[in-house]
Design a protein around this motif. Structure first.
Motif, short mmCIF file in Angstrom:
data_model
loop_
_atom_site.label_atom_id
_atom_site.label_comp_id
_atom_site.label_asym_id
_atom_site.label_seq_id
_atom_site.Cartn_x
_atom_site.Cartn_y
_atom_site.Cartn_z
N ALA A 236 -13.89 -34.91 5.72
CA ALA A 236 -12.75 -35.84 5.80
C ALA A 236 -13.03 -37.07 6.66
O ALA A 236 -12.29 -38.04 6.60
CB ALA A 236 -11.53 -35.10 6.34
N ASP A 237 -14.09 -37.03 7.45
CA ASP A 237 -14.33 -38.10 8.42
C ASP A 237 -15.83 -38.36 8.57
O ASP A 237 -16.53 -37.61 9.26
CB ASP A 237 -13.72 -37.69 9.76
CG ASP A 237 -13.80 -38.75 10.83
OD1 ASP A 237 -14.57 -39.72 10.70
OD2 ASP A 237 -13.08 -38.61 11.84
N ALA B 157 -13.39 -30.67 8.07
CA ALA B 157 -13.25 -31.74 9.05
C ALA B 157 -14.36 -32.79 8.88
O ALA B 157 -14.09 -34.00 8.92
CB ALA B 157 -13.28 -31.17 10.47
N SER C 257 -10.90 -34.45 15.87
CA SER C 257 -10.81 -34.79 14.45
C SER C 257 -9.38 -34.64 13.93
O SER C 257 -8.51 -34.08 14.60
CB SER C 257 -11.74 -33.89 13.63
OG SER C 257 -11.19 -32.59 13.52
N SER C 258 -9.18 -35.11 12.72
CA SER C 258 -7.86 -34.99 12.09
C SER C 258 -7.53 -33.53 11.76
O SER C 258 -6.37 -33.20 11.54
CB SER C 258 -7.81 -35.84 10.82
OG SER C 258 -8.75 -35.35 9.87
N ARG C 259 -8.52 -32.67 11.73
CA ARG C 259 -8.31 -31.24 11.43
C ARG C 259 -8.48 -30.40 12.69
O ARG C 259 -8.82 -29.22 12.63
CB ARG C 259 -9.28 -30.79 10.34
CG ARG C 259 -9.04 -31.54 9.02
CD ARG C 259 -9.81 -30.95 7.89
NE ARG C 259 -9.59 -29.53 7.70
CZ ARG C 259 -8.65 -29.00 6.93
NH1 ARG C 259 -7.82 -29.78 6.28
NH2 ARG C 259 -8.54 -27.69 6.80
N SER C 260 -8.20 -31.00 13.82
CA SER C 260 -8.40 -30.35 15.11
C SER C 260 -7.69 -29.00 15.20
O SER C 260 -8.28 -28.01 15.64
CB SER C 260 -7.90 -31.26 16.23
OG SER C 260 -7.98 -30.61 17.47
N SER C 261 -6.45 -28.94 14.80
CA SER C 261 -5.70 -27.69 14.97
C SER C 261 -6.29 -26.57 14.11
O SER C 261 -6.33 -25.42 14.54
CB SER C 261 -4.21 -27.88 14.66
OG SER C 261 -4.03 -28.28 13.31
N GLN C 262 -6.78 -26.90 12.92
CA GLN C 262 -7.38 -25.87 12.06
C GLN C 262 -8.70 -25.37 12.66
O GLN C 262 -8.97 -24.17 12.64
CB GLN C 262 -7.63 -26.41 10.65
CG GLN C 262 -6.36 -26.71 9.88
CD GLN C 262 -5.90 -28.16 10.04
OE1 GLN C 262 -6.24 -28.84 11.00
NE2 GLN C 262 -5.11 -28.62 9.09
#
Length: 138
Positions: free
Chosen positions: A92-93, A89, A56-61
């Motif tokens: 957002a998606d 996450a 996901s775009s929030r992978s690092s979090q």
């Protein structure tokens, strides 16, 4: 309509199981494509859910929160942080949300639970639960 908060809460036990089983190597073990021969159904589902969330775009979090929980399994505050990151996450998606819902359904096994306006819930075999709500003072 799917409630993002409920989905995030449903994901948490699977991610917690993965964090507890793999410890600080959780991201490496989840990202490893090889199947874990000793993994039970919960760990397998947890790995699949984590892998999808890692895309996901929030992978690092999400990864950071999962590693923190792996370092201190059972820490409710860290579990809440992970839940919040998963929720963000998913919110957002919508494609990610749909995929995670499908993975949860596949992992569901024999229990399917839908809870609304509840004060307590327990799912499983052979459980005992006693709830007393609005009990008169003794």
């Amino acid at each position: 309509m799917v409630d993002v908060g409920e989905v995030a809460s449903a994901v948490l036990p699977y991610l917690s199981a993965v964090a507890g089983a793999y410890g600080s190597a959780v991201v490496q073990r989840v990202s490893d494509g090889a199947a874990d021969a000793t993994a039970d159904a919960t760990l397998g589902a947890g790995r699949r859910l984590a892998r999808r969330l890692f895309g996901s775009s929030r992978s690092s979090q999400v990864q950071s929160a999962l590693v923190d929980l792996a370092g201190r399994p059972g820490d409710e505050g860290l579990a809440d942080v992970l839940r919040a990151q998963v929720r963000a996450a998913l919110a957002a998606d919508l494609s990610l949300l749909a995929d995670v819902v499908q993975l949860l359904r596949a992992a569901g096994g024999k229990f399917e639970v839908s809870v609304s306006n509840s004060q307590g819930v327990q799912v499983g075999d052979g459980n005992t639960q006693t709830n007393t709500f609005n009990a008169p003072p003794r």
